[in-house]
Design a protein around this motif. Structure first.
Motif, short mmCIF file in Angstrom:
data_model
loop_
_atom_site.label_atom_id
_atom_site.label_comp_id
_atom_site.label_asym_id
_atom_site.label_seq_id
_atom_site.Cartn_x
_atom_site.Cartn_y
_atom_site.Cartn_z
N SER A 17 -10.47 -10.00 7.42
CA SER A 17 -9.35 -11.21 7.79
C SER A 17 -8.19 -10.73 7.60
O SER A 17 -8.09 -9.42 7.02
CB SER A 17 -9.75 -12.36 6.48
N GLY A 18 -7.00 -11.40 7.85
CA GLY A 18 -5.56 -10.58 7.49
C GLY A 18 -5.42 -9.84 8.84
O GLY A 18 -6.03 -9.72 9.65
N GLU A 19 -4.48 -8.78 8.61
CA GLU A 19 -4.08 -7.71 9.41
C GLU A 19 -5.40 -6.77 9.76
O GLU A 19 -5.92 -6.44 9.00
CB GLU A 19 -2.94 -7.03 8.82
N GLU A 20 -5.60 -6.61 11.09
CA GLU A 20 -6.62 -5.75 11.40
C GLU A 20 -6.53 -4.19 10.95
O GLU A 20 -5.35 -3.85 11.43
CB GLU A 20 -6.87 -5.79 12.90
N TRP A 49 2.42 -4.74 10.55
CA TRP A 49 2.32 -3.50 9.72
C TRP A 49 3.71 -2.77 10.24
O TRP A 49 3.86 -1.70 9.92
CB TRP A 49 1.04 -2.46 10.37
N GLN A 50 4.63 -3.31 10.90
CA GLN A 50 5.92 -3.00 10.97
C GLN A 50 6.96 -2.45 9.84
O GLN A 50 7.42 -1.48 9.95
CB GLN A 50 6.72 -3.47 12.07
N ASP A 51 6.65 -3.46 8.84
CA ASP A 51 7.73 -2.97 7.81
C ASP A 51 7.08 -2.02 6.90
O ASP A 51 6.12 -2.09 6.41
CB ASP A 51 7.54 -4.53 6.91
N THR A 52 8.05 -1.07 6.87
CA THR A 52 7.42 0.29 6.07
C THR A 52 7.06 0.01 4.56
O THR A 52 6.33 0.59 3.99
CB THR A 52 8.31 1.44 6.31
N ARG A 58 0.62 -2.15 1.03
CA ARG A 58 -1.00 -2.18 1.52
C ARG A 58 -1.63 -1.27 1.11
O ARG A 58 -3.01 -1.10 1.04
CB ARG A 58 -0.84 -2.82 3.00
N LEU A 59 -1.19 0.16 1.75
CA LEU A 59 -1.74 1.25 1.44
C LEU A 59 -2.25 1.39 0.11
O LEU A 59 -3.19 1.83 -0.17
CB LEU A 59 -1.07 2.42 2.12
N LEU A 63 -5.87 1.90 -1.46
CA LEU A 63 -6.16 2.95 -2.27
C LEU A 63 -6.79 2.76 -3.79
O LEU A 63 -7.73 2.93 -4.22
CB LEU A 63 -5.22 4.03 -2.33
N GLU A 64 -6.03 1.64 -4.33
CA GLU A 64 -6.22 1.18 -5.72
C GLU A 64 -7.67 0.46 -5.59
O GLU A 64 -8.67 0.45 -6.49
CB GLU A 64 -5.33 0.32 -6.22
#
Length: 75
Positions: A17-20, A49-52, A58-59, A63-64
């Protein structure tokens, strides 16, 4: 969802779900007894995912969640 799990070697996943996005984490034992971890993630740059800054958040969250999963077995 997890799409592949090879005990002590590799884990792969994809979003449901959400961004692929999808990814894989590989583990390799080092001669000194430590573990080398390789993390790779694939995402659709047109799916939010364009907004750094948002991407960084998100990354970090991924990772968490991965760390928690590896340490406890629960996300």
């Amino acid at each position: 969802e997890m799409t592949l799990q090879i005990t002590e070697r590799r884990v792969a996943w994809r979003t449901t779900s959400g961004e692929e996005s999808s990814g894989v984490v590989s583990f390799a034992s080092e001669p000194d007894g430590s573990t080398k971890i390789h993390f790779s993630m694939i995402y659709d740059s047109k799916a939010g995912w364009q907004d750094t800054e948002a991407l960084s958040e998100r990354l970090q969250s991924n990772l968490e969640n991965f760390k928690r999963l590896m340490e406890t077995g629960n996300c």
